[in-house]
Design a protein around this motif. Structure first.
Motif, PDB file in Angstrom:
ATOM      1  N   VAL A   1     -11.543   0.065   3.090  1.00 20.15           N
ATOM      2  CA  VAL A   1     -10.533   0.405   2.514  1.00 20.15           C
ATOM      3  C   VAL A   1     -10.706   1.898   3.409  1.00 20.15           C
ATOM      4  O   VAL A   1     -11.719   2.805   2.931  1.00 20.15           O
ATOM      5  CB  VAL A   1     -10.816   0.747   0.871  1.00 20.15           C
TER       6      VAL A   1
ATOM      7  N   ILE B   1     -10.700  -4.150  -1.836  1.00 28.39           N
ATOM      8  CA  ILE B   1      -9.630  -3.187  -2.124  1.00 28.39           C
ATOM      9  C   ILE B   1     -10.328  -2.226  -3.959  1.00 28.39           C
ATOM     10  O   ILE B   1     -11.179  -0.648  -3.313  1.00 28.39           O
ATOM     11  CB  ILE B   1      -8.692  -2.483  -2.517  1.00 28.39           C
TER      12      ILE B   1
ATOM     13  N   ASP C   1       0.670   5.220   0.486  1.00 31.94           N
ATOM     14  CA  ASP C   1      -0.148   6.203   0.561  1.00 31.94           C
ATOM     15  C   ASP C   1       1.585   7.306   1.063  1.00 31.94           C
ATOM     16  O   ASP C   1       1.056   7.884   1.778  1.00 31.94           O
ATOM     17  CB  ASP C   1      -1.322   5.897   1.874  1.00 31.94           C
TER      18      ASP C   1
ATOM     19  N   ILE D   1       0.719  -0.838   0.131  1.00 28.69           N
ATOM     20  CA  ILE D   1       0.202   0.055   0.150  1.00 28.69           C
ATOM     21  C   ILE D   1       1.142   1.609  -0.409  1.00 28.69           C
ATOM     22  O   ILE D   1       1.591   1.354   0.984  1.00 28.69           O
ATOM     23  CB  ILE D   1      -0.625  -0.136   0.961  1.00 28.69           C
TER      24      ILE D   1
ATOM     25  N   VAL E   1      -1.122   0.569  -5.132  1.00 27.43           N
ATOM     26  CA  VAL E   1      -1.322  -0.338  -4.860  1.00 27.43           C
ATOM     27  C   VAL E   1      -0.724  -1.857  -5.416  1.00 27.43           C
ATOM     28  O   VAL E   1      -1.339  -1.794  -6.324  1.00 27.43           O
ATOM     29  CB  VAL E   1      -2.975  -0.929  -4.350  1.00 27.43           C
TER      30      VAL E   1
ATOM     31  N   SER F   1      -3.663   8.322   5.218  1.00 28.64           N
ATOM     32  CA  SER F   1      -4.578   7.177   5.869  1.00 28.64           C
ATOM     33  C   SER F   1      -3.458   6.654   7.084  1.00 28.64           C
ATOM     34  O   SER F   1      -1.957   7.135   7.199  1.00 28.64           O
ATOM     35  CB  SER F   1      -5.192   5.699   4.892  1.00 28.64           C
TER      36      SER F   1
ATOM     37  N   TRP G   1      -4.936  -0.577   7.185  1.00 26.82           N
ATOM     38  CA  TRP G   1      -4.852  -1.422   6.188  1.00 26.82           C
ATOM     39  C   TRP G   1      -4.656  -3.309   6.335  1.00 26.82           C
ATOM     40  O   TRP G   1      -4.524  -3.853   5.852  1.00 26.82           O
ATOM     41  CB  TRP G   1      -3.971  -1.176   4.981  1.00 26.82           C
TER      42      TRP G   1
END
Length: 196
Positions: A151, A168, A130, A128, A158, A135, A140
């Motif tokens: 999600v 997802i 980010d 993942i 991803v 987040s 996750w």
């Protein structure tokens, strides 16, 4: 809001696999051994540097007895903090924090993780990305480790096993699937560039 990160979920890593990861990361300019200190830099519980060899760190990771925090080095003054943890179901995570990096440096870290995730013999469950930190890495776990469907936010990128990627994508319709050229992993990217 969390800081920018790349969270890599995978099956357990041995000392030999960790050595392979170090080699792959070095192809992208991420070094485990600090250029001036000639040792890996592990952080103790108080945040102090503990110097050790790559082999010693690899053995600790291979034993899977504790969470570890250590650094990768882009330059002698630019580090990437890596939080390694053993998770349930025999899985492991590595969380690389990219919030203090320039965009090109963060891209190098992302490329290194993606290369390792696809080239190492240890199965990857998910990666993942980010970079914006919208987040939190732990958010996750439900979808990457169990059969969760929540999600927390649409990530930047991803790479995941097909069943996880489909969950997802179903929960985050703002993502589209890209061809990865085969294999069991699918790549999801935003329908539009999040920076725009």
């Amino acid at each position: 809001m969390a800081d920018g990160f790349i969270q890599w979920y995978r099956e357990d890593v041995t000392t030999a696999v960790f050595a392979e990861q170090v080699e792959i990361f070095s192809e992208f300019g991420l070094k485990l051994i600090h250029p001036n200190r000639n040792a890996a830099v592990v952080l103790d519980i108080e945040g102090n540097d503990v110097l050790m060899s790559q082999e010693e760190l690899g053995v600790l990771i291979g034993q899977r007895i504790a969470s570890l925090t250590f650094n990768w080095w882009l330059t002698p003054d630019t580090n990437v903090i890596d939080g390694y943890a053993v998770e349930v179901l025999g899985c492991e995570t590595q969380t690389l924090w990219v919030d203090n990096l320039h965009p090109d440096e963060a891209q190098r870290v992302e490329s290194a993780v993606m290369a390792a995730a696809t080239r190492l013999p240890v199965p990857t469950r998910a990666v993942i990305v980010d970079r914006r930190g919208i987040s939190d890495p732990d958010d996750w776990n439900s979808i990457a480790l169990w059969d969760g469907t929540h999600v927390p936010a649409a990530p930047d990128h991803v790479l995941a096993l097909d069943p996880i990627a489909e969950r997802i994508r179903h929960a985050a319709p703002g993502l589209r699937k890209e061809d990865t050229g085969g294999g069991r992993l699918s790549r999801l990217v935003p329908l539009r560039d999040p920076a725009v």
